[in-house]
Design a protein around this motif. Structure first.
Motif, PDB file in Angstrom:
ATOM      1  N   UNK C  10       0.819  -1.215   0.000  1.00  0.00           N
ATOM      2  CA  UNK C  10       0.000   0.000   0.000  1.00  0.00           C
ATOM      3  C   UNK C  10       0.857   1.271   0.000  1.00  0.00           C
ATOM      4  N   UNK C  50       4.460   3.020   8.152  1.00  0.00           N
ATOM      5  CA  UNK C  50       3.283   2.216   8.466  1.00  0.00           C
ATOM      6  C   UNK C  50       2.160   3.091   9.002  1.00  0.00           C
ATOM      7  N   UNK C  51       2.521   4.039   9.859  1.00  0.00           N
ATOM      8  CA  UNK C  51       1.510   4.917  10.444  1.00  0.00           C
ATOM      9  C   UNK C  51       0.782   5.721   9.386  1.00  0.00           C
ATOM     10  N   UNK C  52       1.524   6.206   8.402  1.00  0.00           N
ATOM     11  CA  UNK C  52       0.905   6.979   7.322  1.00  0.00           C
ATOM     12  C   UNK C  52      -0.021   6.084   6.486  1.00  0.00           C
ATOM     13  N   UNK C  54      -1.577   3.400   7.612  1.00  0.00           N
ATOM     14  CA  UNK C  54      -2.766   3.124   8.438  1.00  0.00           C
ATOM     15  C   UNK C  54      -3.788   4.241   8.243  1.00  0.00           C
ATOM     16  N   UNK C  55      -3.307   5.478   8.258  1.00  0.00           N
ATOM     17  CA  UNK C  55      -4.233   6.605   8.080  1.00  0.00           C
ATOM     18  C   UNK C  55      -4.924   6.555   6.725  1.00  0.00           C
ATOM     19  N   UNK C  58      -7.501   3.578   6.885  1.00  0.00           N
ATOM     20  CA  UNK C  58      -8.611   3.781   7.814  1.00  0.00           C
ATOM     21  C   UNK C  58      -9.553   4.865   7.306  1.00  0.00           C
ATOM     22  N   UNK C  59      -8.997   5.952   6.817  1.00  0.00           N
ATOM     23  CA  UNK C  59      -9.847   7.043   6.352  1.00  0.00           C
ATOM     24  C   UNK C  59     -10.608   6.671   5.077  1.00  0.00           C
ATOM     25  N   UNK C  67     -16.543  -4.332   8.937  1.00  0.00           N
ATOM     26  CA  UNK C  67     -15.491  -3.903   9.859  1.00  0.00           C
ATOM     27  C   UNK C  67     -14.146  -4.227   9.248  1.00  0.00           C
ATOM     28  N   UNK C  69      -9.760  -3.907   9.764  1.00  0.00           N
ATOM     29  CA  UNK C  69      -8.629  -3.677  10.668  1.00  0.00           C
ATOM     30  C   UNK C  69      -7.406  -3.408   9.789  1.00  0.00           C
ATOM     31  N   UNK C  71      -3.548  -3.479   9.887  1.00  0.00           N
ATOM     32  CA  UNK C  71      -2.558  -4.041  10.803  1.00  0.00           C
ATOM     33  C   UNK C  71      -1.165  -4.027  10.172  1.00  0.00           C
TER      34      UNK C  71
ATOM     35  N   UNK D  69      -7.522   3.992  16.754  1.00  0.00           N
ATOM     36  CA  UNK D  69      -6.672   3.094  15.970  1.00  0.00           C
ATOM     37  C   UNK D  69      -5.963   2.170  16.957  1.00  0.00           C
ATOM     38  N   UNK D  72      -0.216  -2.251  16.743  1.00  0.00           N
ATOM     39  CA  UNK D  72       0.821  -3.043  17.422  1.00  0.00           C
ATOM     40  C   UNK D  72       2.197  -2.383  17.295  1.00  0.00           C
ATOM     41  N   UNK D  87       6.467   6.642  16.454  1.00  0.00           N
ATOM     42  CA  UNK D  87       5.947   7.623  15.490  1.00  0.00           C
ATOM     43  C   UNK D  87       5.816   7.030  14.089  1.00  0.00           C
ATOM     44  N   UNK D  88       6.726   6.120  13.735  1.00  0.00           N
ATOM     45  CA  UNK D  88       6.662   5.552  12.382  1.00  0.00           C
ATOM     46  C   UNK D  88       5.519   4.540  12.244  1.00  0.00           C
ATOM     47  N   UNK D  89       5.134   3.922  13.348  1.00  0.00           N
ATOM     48  CA  UNK D  89       4.075   2.906  13.293  1.00  0.00           C
ATOM     49  C   UNK D  89       2.689   3.501  13.491  1.00  0.00           C
ATOM     50  N   UNK D  90       2.624   4.717  13.960  1.00  0.00           N
ATOM     51  CA  UNK D  90       1.349   5.316  14.366  1.00  0.00           C
ATOM     52  C   UNK D  90       0.962   6.476  13.457  1.00  0.00           C
ATOM     53  N   UNK D  91      -0.348   6.678  13.263  1.00  0.00           N
ATOM     54  CA  UNK D  91      -0.790   7.952  12.693  1.00  0.00           C
ATOM     55  C   UNK D  91      -0.231   9.094  13.545  1.00  0.00           C
TER      56      UNK D  91
ATOM     57  N   UNK E 178       1.951  -7.208  -3.565  1.00  0.00           N
ATOM     58  CA  UNK E 178       0.551  -7.521  -3.900  1.00  0.00           C
ATOM     59  C   UNK E 178       0.446  -8.506  -5.062  1.00  0.00           C
TER      60      UNK E 178
END
Lengths: 178, 178, 178, 178, 178, 178
Positions: C10, C50-52, C54-55, C58-59, C67, C69, C71, D69, D72, D87-91, E178
């Protein structure tokens, strides 16, 4: 030309280490000071980063007659390759100085000369003593070289140790703990 | 007091690096020379160990007016924590010197000042050039400081590079290859 | 209740992924979107953390009926334990969706049902296409959901990709390169 | 828009965590729940996998008004890069919530705002209490949200904890032990 | 008593390896067969797990007169500690057999005798040849010992290689693709 | 044909292990002896390298009627992937033998048959007993097979354990300790 190797965690570098380096300096022309557990910091046992410890050592030994190298050594947690790891991170050395029986054993199995001294044991206790005095707002400055006092002040090390010690006492010495 | 940080692999440390350090020396009071890929050695691209590179740098810069620190930086292979990793291994610095756009980006995202110079790009090519000349028994000595010639001689570096290059050309650049 | 698992890098999440998730949504009640190479970022191939990612996911999927997730899955670089690693990081799932023959093989050897679709192959090419258009200031916005445009804008992603691409083109895709 | 970050191990997610999240929810618009020690499972201290904990948290917080969110966070065992890793794993987040002095210290050294509360300390003890009650067949269900009871039932968690506890008591908490 | 060491990846163990082991067997009393890249599997270059390769080697060499040990060696990706790593995983040996110049160099720098032979180079090419014939449904059985045919059949190795090769050809040789 | 798997640390391989292997030998045709914590050595708890333990096991079991494989298993410190890791390093097996509740649990969650026996627990205590007798110059030879006495003599194992034990007693069980 003889180059020696002296390993420690130097949390922080204190007068016991300083005296030992001066004493080793009488036996060698150059000395590598290996900073063990270089990847550890912000714990009760290892409060300072490798970079902070490099500063303490370099500034304290600036006026020493012999050439010294301060070399961080990250933990690999495999005793069987520890000597090779140290050798790859360090300028070549002919003799190692240690009183830790495990280190003596590992170097000897690798065929490297080790010199021991009854003085070494004192130092680990002093390391703990310095950290405990910092945590308890006691007189720690008299146990370390002036350059180390300056580094600890510059990085706000007293407050760091006090906060980390509180964390550990509460059972959360790991950032994942709530 | 301003302390600068300059990262490279220094395989080996050559005159381009040397000139760069002298130029940076006009802008800062102290300089940390970060030795990247410190855990790599004995490959075509990274023939020398971190310890050997520390010797090259320390001996070459011994007469420089400013204080320099040669600090090995192991690869973590996570760009997102690279700046923090460097900061933990290095004495504190205020400004980084680099022309590598990735390094510039990483430091800038972390809020650290970076200074660039058109000169930097030349060096990587020189590093490859030096290694290729060593492999081909060409004139490599004129591209590096005298102290580096001495270190490479002491560690039998020419023969090492020639053997490793043969290995790589045969498709077995990894010790697990037959 | 059936829960599905869909893995990708992604980089970024684009309309091809979006369509695939909607299509899978017709077959399952819940969907785990595994973000592969979660530890990689700031490279030409893996620009976003990864955090970017996830955003972005999720958005984009906020209004989906099922639902989901998102991850992050860090690389372990051991194919033999990859399925167990994925299972430990993810809510339990009964069926995996992939057209990557390696993934199909790994899940099948572990006894997990995999569903394939001719559509999947298109997506990897689109990922590269999106990144190349961003690097070349082309029209990339039409290839990704609106929420992804917003995230990339918020994190200054266009400039990041352009700087990293320059770095890579110059042969210094690694922060240790000079 | 303010996004907050709240780290824990959530072994399991209990009513103390739940109350804390609801309280934090009054201060922020979105909340990232970081699941620490994500790579650990099947031990007395960390019985549940990251995937299982994601399910507990997502199901419990499904009806919360704010967007959450569940992310892990694997252990890196280097405090100096921990903040960058998170910070890299999280929004992206603007404020962290913690009462762990180490976490407070690490975030503060990185220049990130941390909010503390006297309530936090209660929770770690509750986590241990829940695990001990499960091991001893006591009433643990009243200490956790209903959704967590369901997850633990679904994965056969009571039996897992009881077997692992027996292992640990016998001195073989490691699979290599005989 | 002389014990020898012979390293390879053995993907798979073929007649070239077999001949080499028999030839080495004339020079030593016991032989350690080190299985390199033991942690790699399910790739075009390393299709078989360490366990599968142990079976191939043990079954093929069951009737050999000398005692042989098949020992998996995981990659550490640090050439400087590679010899120590091998020594820790292997019964003690006095002489290593290799024609890989890198391996020769590493053992020689560690002071260990290495014996070379013009025959060795043939083998790597044969390994690739065997894998390519398996992928293309060609005659691969004639290139490997009977015991290896049996193992590859038992583990469904032909289908595995064909699926993995398809994956790689499509540009997704990594499970995160992917 | 039934192949069994039996895991231990074998520090050292003693008569309790020996009896267990003989007993398991009545139930299976082939047996894989997995050597856990293979990367650990030179500690009070894990004094011997994997290679040394392979020698102990291979020499002791040379006359056993069934085929045995001694396979080193490095620690991954992730219980959730432990079974897959073991399976990738070992020849295929149908049944595992263990009395460690954690191991039983991990294999059972992975759907692999485990056989237990009241006898197993004795062994761990014997391992500690053997190491303590070696450290204290007691009679340890009667607790291990003759082949193990020979290996320990050959590698100078008594002196190693005595030195390491001294190190640990002094609080410096890590080579980084002063």
């Amino acid at each position: 030309m003889t180059r020696g190797f002296y390993i420690g965690r130097f949390q922080p570098f204190h007068e016991g280490h300083h005296a030992m380096v001066e004493r080793i300096g009488e036996e060698v022309d150059e000395l590598v000071v290996g900073i063990g557990s270089a990847d550890q910091s912000h714990t009760v046992r290892n409060p300072f980063t490798a970079g902070e410890r490099i500063m303490m050592i370099t500034k304290t030994l600036a006026d020493l007659d012999i050439i010294t190298y301060a070399v961080p050594i990250e933990d690999l947690n495999r005793n069987s390759v520890w000597v090779s790891h140290v050798q790859s991170m360090s300028p070549r050395f002919e003799v190692a100085f240690s009183n830790n029986p495990l280190v003596v054993r590992l170097f000897e199995e690798a065929g490297i000369e080790v010199r021991q001294s009854p003085m070494y044991r004192r130092e680990e206790f002093e390391g703990t003593e310095v950290r405990e005095r910092i945590a308890a707002d006691g007189d720690w400055e008299s146990l370390v070289p002036d350059a180390v006092v300056e580094v600890i002040d510059e990085i706000d090390g007293v407050e760091r140790i006090q906060q980390i010690t509180a964390s550990d006492a509460n059972g959360n010495g790991d950032p994942a703990d709530e």
